[in-house]
Design an enzyme around this catalytic site. Structure first.
Site, short mmCIF file in Angstrom:
data_model
loop_
_atom_site.label_atom_id
_atom_site.label_comp_id
_atom_site.label_asym_id
_atom_site.label_seq_id
_atom_site.Cartn_x
_atom_site.Cartn_y
_atom_site.Cartn_z
N ARG A 193 0.88 -1.10 0.11
CA ARG A 193 -0.16 -0.13 0.14
C ARG A 193 0.83 1.09 -0.14
O ARG A 193 0.35 2.26 -0.24
CB ARG A 193 -0.96 0.14 1.29
CG ARG A 193 -0.15 0.15 2.43
CD ARG A 193 -1.25 -0.30 3.56
NE ARG A 193 -0.42 -0.44 5.05
CZ ARG A 193 -1.27 -0.92 5.92
NH1 ARG A 193 -2.44 -1.09 6.11
NH2 ARG A 193 -0.74 -0.81 7.15
N GLU A 194 2.19 1.32 0.30
CA GLU A 194 2.87 2.49 0.18
C GLU A 194 3.42 2.81 -1.08
O GLU A 194 4.36 2.64 -1.47
CB GLU A 194 4.08 2.06 1.12
CG GLU A 194 3.55 1.57 2.79
CD GLU A 194 4.59 1.13 3.57
OE1 GLU A 194 6.06 0.86 3.34
OE2 GLU A 194 4.28 0.55 4.50
N TYR A 317 4.49 5.62 6.12
CA TYR A 317 4.62 6.87 5.99
C TYR A 317 5.08 7.38 7.41
O TYR A 317 5.23 6.58 8.29
CB TYR A 317 3.37 7.61 5.72
CG TYR A 317 2.17 7.53 6.75
CD1 TYR A 317 1.98 8.41 7.77
CD2 TYR A 317 1.42 6.39 6.33
CE1 TYR A 317 1.02 7.97 8.59
CE2 TYR A 317 0.30 6.00 7.48
CZ TYR A 317 0.22 6.98 8.42
OH TYR A 317 -0.87 6.90 9.25
N TYR A 367 9.43 1.46 17.05
CA TYR A 367 9.01 0.18 17.85
C TYR A 367 9.92 -0.90 17.61
O TYR A 367 10.68 -0.88 16.60
CB TYR A 367 7.73 0.10 17.69
CG TYR A 367 7.29 -0.19 16.12
CD1 TYR A 367 7.63 -1.03 15.30
CD2 TYR A 367 6.49 1.06 15.72
CE1 TYR A 367 7.40 -0.99 13.96
CE2 TYR A 367 6.24 0.95 14.45
CZ TYR A 367 6.51 0.25 13.42
OH TYR A 367 6.21 0.40 12.28
N GLU A 390 11.09 6.27 6.00
CA GLU A 390 9.62 6.53 5.82
C GLU A 390 9.41 7.73 5.28
O GLU A 390 9.62 8.87 5.92
CB GLU A 390 9.05 6.45 7.26
CG GLU A 390 9.33 5.05 7.88
CD GLU A 390 8.33 3.78 7.62
OE1 GLU A 390 7.51 4.05 7.06
OE2 GLU A 390 8.45 2.80 8.38
O1 0X9 Z 1 7.16 -1.80 10.41
C1 0X9 Z 1 7.89 -1.61 9.38
O2 0X9 Z 1 7.93 -2.61 8.57
C2 0X9 Z 1 8.15 -0.20 9.06
N1 0X9 Z 1 7.18 0.86 8.97
S1 0X9 Z 1 5.87 0.60 7.97
O3 0X9 Z 1 5.06 1.56 8.71
N2 0X9 Z 1 6.41 1.24 6.61
O4 0X9 Z 1 5.45 -0.75 7.90
C3 0X9 Z 1 9.59 0.18 9.70
C4 0X9 Z 1 10.67 -1.06 9.75
C5 0X9 Z 1 11.96 -0.36 10.48
N3 0X9 Z 1 12.88 -1.28 10.43
C6 0X9 Z 1 12.82 -2.28 11.27
N4 0X9 Z 1 12.19 -2.49 12.27
N5 0X9 Z 1 13.90 -3.17 11.09
ZN ZN Z 2 6.28 0.05 5.05
#
Ligand code: 0X9
Ligand code: ZN
Length: 429
Positions: A193-194, A317, A367, A390
């Site tokens: 969706r991105e 985002y 997180y 992001e």
């Molecule tokens: O959660 C994710 O996969 C990413 N954010 S999103 O909102 N686009 O889904 C952030 C990923 C950051 N990197 C790691 N956690 N390794």
């Molecule tokens: Zn993502």
């Protein structure tokens, strides 16, 4: 006339088949104390197949965007009341927002003549709209054909649904030379969706190849490997069936389809922030690299990793420039170097239109989430400067970012990317 009618009927039936979001709201909530944060974290952990957390719980005082279905509106109101949560409705009706954003979606690509609908444009995509995977694939072939001296299009394998996955190499190093240049890998579209992400990776290919003469140093001194869309099945599904689809389309887990590819990479896989339930948005899959798409990306990256100094994986985002690690709150040893480069990149990005990005390690800024491609690129493939970026916005439109923001987004991101490129050029092995 009959043909027109048929086309109209086809268009209507395609829309009718799509998942609808009538009455869904996106609500921004701010947890102000431990109890309310824990309640939201619990909701996220236990019910994220019902409440789609467009952004995940981070920490006290940081707001979260949650998509609430009408069936759970009452329950959610109760939670808001119980914890006296500060909140704001950001999107009143998600279906209306999707309907408005339809204008941003180029009509499905006519494979026989992909340029027919874009009129004046020479190529299959032109960044005034979001384009489907067919148009992107045609565009990549067009770039390779128009610039055979610097663009090489390589297939890196197939997706679960048998689509080709591509890596574009941009380089003017002759194949038989023994010059070895540092390389940068940029990838996008791991989450269906991105859409702004493939809209950037394709633009970057165009900027490096078509506009080579404006800044030859970026190709003369570096090799670029660009994977424009890492999750083609999810992207196609987001176009045709469910605008808010995130995962791949592997039906490995009973009634629920899809693995979150950004929880499936094999560095500290399944060590937190990834779901074991196949119905969840962040399902990590049965094992590390269980998915065709992540395994293909792994092999493609490994094939060039020894020369690669920077890896940029592009999401949306939130406007964050994130460093590893995502699996732990510990920082990598060289974090100060990663932070410093990110800071310079973001400064130049912000200088264009004032867009603010937050910099930090993904666990600390967002997180814990293990199995991300960024962690694996650094910890598994040994690429020192690994970042998740992001893109726009901070939630006014979220995943439904209007197409008129594609070019401004790309222009500011290009400034940041040039900083990374200049830095990588100077690294002596
Ligand atoms: O959660 C994710 O996969 C990413 N954010 S999103 O909102 N686009 O889904 C952030 C990923 C950051 N990197 C790691 N956690 N390794
Ligand atoms: Zn993502």
């Amino acid at each position: 006339m009959k043909v027109l009618l048929l086309l109209a009927l086809l268009a209507v039936s395609a829309l009718a088949a799509q998942k609808r979001y009538d009455g869904y709201k996106v609500i921004q909530v701010k947890p102000k104390n431990v109890a309310s944060f824990n309640a939201l974290a619990k909701l996220y952990k236990e019910q994220n197949s019902i409440y789609d957390f467009w952004t995940e719980p981070r920490s006290l005082d940081e707001s979260i965007d949650i998509m609430v279905p009408p069936t759970h509106a009452k329950e959610f109101e109760r939670i808001l009341r119980t914890y006296n949560l500060e909140h704001r409705v950001k999107i009143q009706d998600v279906q209306s927002a999707i309907d408005v954003s339809r204008k941003d979606q180029a009509s499905p690509t006519n494979v026989k003549d992909p340029r027919s609908r874009s009129g004046s444009s020479r190529y299959a995509v032109n960044w005034t709209q979001y384009y489907d995977y067919t148009a992107i694939s045609v565009f990549l072939a067009q770039m390779a054909q128009a610039h055979p001296d610097i663009v090489t299009l390589k297939t890196i394998g197939k997706t679960h649904e048998n689509r080709e996955m591509y890596m574009v190499k941009i380089s003017n190093t002759p194949a038989n030379s023994n010059v070895t240049k540092n390389a940068i890998i940029v990838d996008g579209g791991i989450h269906g969706r991105e859409w702004i992400s493939p809209a950037w990776t394709t633009w970057l290919i165009n900027e490096l190849a078509e506009n080579y003469a404006a800044h030859p140093q970026y190709v003369d001194n570096l090799d670029w490997y660009i994977l424009p869309a890492m999750n083609p099945d999810g992207y196609v599904y987001s176009f045709a069936d469910d605008r808010l689809w995130r995962k791949n389309r592997n039906p490995v887990n009973g009634p629920c389809v899809g693995i979150d590819l950004n929880r499936n990479f094999g560095f500290h896989w399944n060590e937190g922030g990834a779901a074991g339930n196949g119905c969840d948005q962040t399902y990590h899959g049965p094992s590390a690299f269980s998915e065709d798409e992540s395994a293909n990306v792994r092999d493609a990256i490994l094939s060039v990793a020894d020369r690669t100094k920077a890896y940029l994986t592009i999401h949306s985002y939130g406007q964050y420039w994130l460093t590893p690690w995502g699996y732990t709150a510990d920082l990598p040893e060289d974090y100060p170097l990663l932070f410093d480069l990110a800071q310079k990149a973001v400064n130049n990005l912000t200088a264009v239109y004032g867009t603010q990005y937050t910099i930090g390690s993904s666990t600390n800024v967002l997180y814990v989430a293990s199995g991300g491609s960024d962690d694996w690129a650094k910890g598994g493939a040994g690429i020192p400067y690994s970042y998740t970026v992001e893109l726009r916005d901070t939630g006014d439109f979220g995943f439904l970012l209007p197409a008129e923001q594609i070019i401004p987004n790309n222009l500011e991101l290009w400034e940041a990317t040039k900083v990374i490129a200049e830095f990588v050029m100077e690294i002596v092995n």
